[in-house]
Design a protein around this motif. Structure first.
Motif, short mmCIF file in Angstrom:
data_model
loop_
_atom_site.label_atom_id
_atom_site.label_comp_id
_atom_site.label_asym_id
_atom_site.label_seq_id
_atom_site.Cartn_x
_atom_site.Cartn_y
_atom_site.Cartn_z
N GLN A 99 -6.99 0.60 4.99
CA GLN A 99 -7.88 1.19 4.04
C GLN A 99 -7.25 1.61 2.79
OE1 GLN A 99 -11.29 1.31 4.29
NE2 GLN A 99 -11.20 0.11 5.97
N VAL A 100 -6.04 2.40 2.99
CA VAL A 100 -5.07 2.82 1.83
C VAL A 100 -4.86 1.91 0.58
CG1 VAL A 100 -3.02 3.86 1.15
CG2 VAL A 100 -4.19 4.65 2.95
N ILE A 101 -4.69 0.42 1.03
CA ILE A 101 -4.66 -0.63 0.20
C ILE A 101 -5.60 -1.28 -0.16
CG2 ILE A 101 -1.92 -0.60 0.58
CD1 ILE A 101 -2.52 -3.24 2.31
N SER A 102 -6.66 -0.88 0.37
CA SER A 102 -8.18 -1.82 -0.01
C SER A 102 -8.62 -1.33 -1.34
CB SER A 102 -9.07 -1.59 1.01
OG SER A 102 -9.74 -0.16 0.99
N ASN A 103 -9.63 -2.43 -1.52
CA ASN A 103 -10.33 -1.98 -3.08
C ASN A 103 -11.37 -0.85 -3.02
OD1 ASN A 103 -12.37 -3.15 -1.71
ND2 ASN A 103 -12.56 -4.85 -2.86
N ARG A 104 -11.34 0.02 -1.69
CA ARG A 104 -12.06 0.95 -1.77
C ARG A 104 -11.42 2.28 -1.31
NH1 ARG A 104 -13.73 -2.55 2.23
NH2 ARG A 104 -12.75 -1.01 3.79
N SER A 105 -9.97 2.21 -1.95
CA SER A 105 -9.25 3.33 -1.68
C SER A 105 -8.89 3.90 -3.27
CB SER A 105 -7.89 3.08 -1.26
OG SER A 105 -6.86 3.86 -1.31
N GLU A 106 -9.01 5.23 -3.51
CA GLU A 106 -8.87 5.68 -4.61
C GLU A 106 -7.15 5.97 -4.88
OE1 GLU A 106 -9.55 10.13 -7.09
OE2 GLU A 106 -10.06 9.98 -4.82
N LEU A 107 -6.59 6.05 -3.84
CA LEU A 107 -4.94 6.08 -3.97
C LEU A 107 -4.54 4.81 -4.58
CD1 LEU A 107 -2.42 7.61 -3.45
CD2 LEU A 107 -2.41 6.90 -1.00
N ALA A 108 -5.17 3.62 -3.90
CA ALA A 108 -4.74 2.15 -4.27
C ALA A 108 -5.01 2.14 -5.81
CB ALA A 108 -5.38 1.38 -3.59
N GLU A 109 -6.16 2.64 -6.24
CA GLU A 109 -6.43 2.60 -7.60
C GLU A 109 -5.71 3.20 -8.63
OE1 GLU A 109 -10.61 4.14 -8.76
OE2 GLU A 109 -11.25 2.74 -7.60
N LEU A 110 -5.25 4.52 -8.07
CA LEU A 110 -4.36 5.09 -9.16
C LEU A 110 -3.28 4.60 -9.16
CD1 LEU A 110 -5.49 8.81 -8.04
CD2 LEU A 110 -6.10 7.63 -10.44
N TRP A 111 -2.38 4.12 -7.85
CA TRP A 111 -1.09 3.43 -7.99
C TRP A 111 -1.38 2.02 -8.76
CZ3 TRP A 111 3.44 5.05 -7.53
CH2 TRP A 111 3.68 6.36 -6.80
N ALA A 112 -2.33 1.31 -8.83
CA ALA A 112 -2.44 -0.01 -9.54
C ALA A 112 -2.24 0.47 -10.99
CB ALA A 112 -3.71 -0.39 -9.14
N GLU A 113 -2.31 1.57 -11.57
CA GLU A 113 -2.38 1.92 -12.83
C GLU A 113 -0.88 2.26 -13.17
OE1 GLU A 113 -5.31 4.84 -13.58
OE2 GLU A 113 -6.71 3.35 -13.17
N ALA A 114 -0.02 2.44 -12.27
CA ALA A 114 1.48 3.21 -12.35
C ALA A 114 2.19 2.05 -12.56
CB ALA A 114 1.82 4.03 -11.20
#
Length: 145
Positions: A99-114
């Motif tokens: 779930q953490v790395i899914s496309n429904r994760s705010e954390l993954a969204e933020l890390w994708a921009e880092a």
């Protein structure tokens, strides 16, 4: 301070979770880890950043007790010992990390921009791979020509 590195406890939310574990009675710590993993693994809609950060930290604690896992050594991780965590938490941790790395994760969204997104993703994948069930070897089919 927020997030200062990619490690499982390298953010305020996970460090606070570690502090909460340290303050809890020994017999309450397993339930705390389980609760965090359940909340994240069962996220049907969107996994918020705080739940995701706690899930990564909880999964790292489960990994630390796995024979192939690394200790959860961090200046910000729990300093008090955890009880032996039951094996069923391994698959719950896998589900939470998925779930953490899914496309429904705010954390993954933020890390994708880092800039160091790929390193963060590799660390999550490493945790997941240690916990995941081994893939059985495929038998080679022998064909006669």
């Amino acid at each position: 301070m927020g997030t200062w590195d990619i490690g499982p406890f390298a953010n305020d939310t996970a460090a606070d979770f570690a502090g909460d574990l340290d303050e809890a009675a020994l017999e309450e710590r397993e339930a705390m880890v389980r609760s965090v993993l359940k909340r994240s693994a069962g996220s049907a809609d969107f996994l918020g950043i705080c739940d995701g950060e706690r899930a990564v930290a909880a999964a790292a604690l489960v990994v630390a007790q796995h024979p192939e896992g690394d200790p959860a050594c961090s200046n910000y991780g729990p300093s008090e010992p955890l009880p032996e965590l039951p094996a069923d938490l391994r698959m719950l941790a896998v589900d939470a990390l998925d779930q953490v790395i899914s496309n429904r994760s705010e954390l993954a969204e933020l890390w994708a921009e880092a800039a160091n997104w790929s390193k963060w993703r590799q660390d999550i994948t490493r945790l997941r791979d240690i916990l995941g069930p081994p893939i059985p070897p495929q038998e080679e089919a022998l064909f006669e020509i």
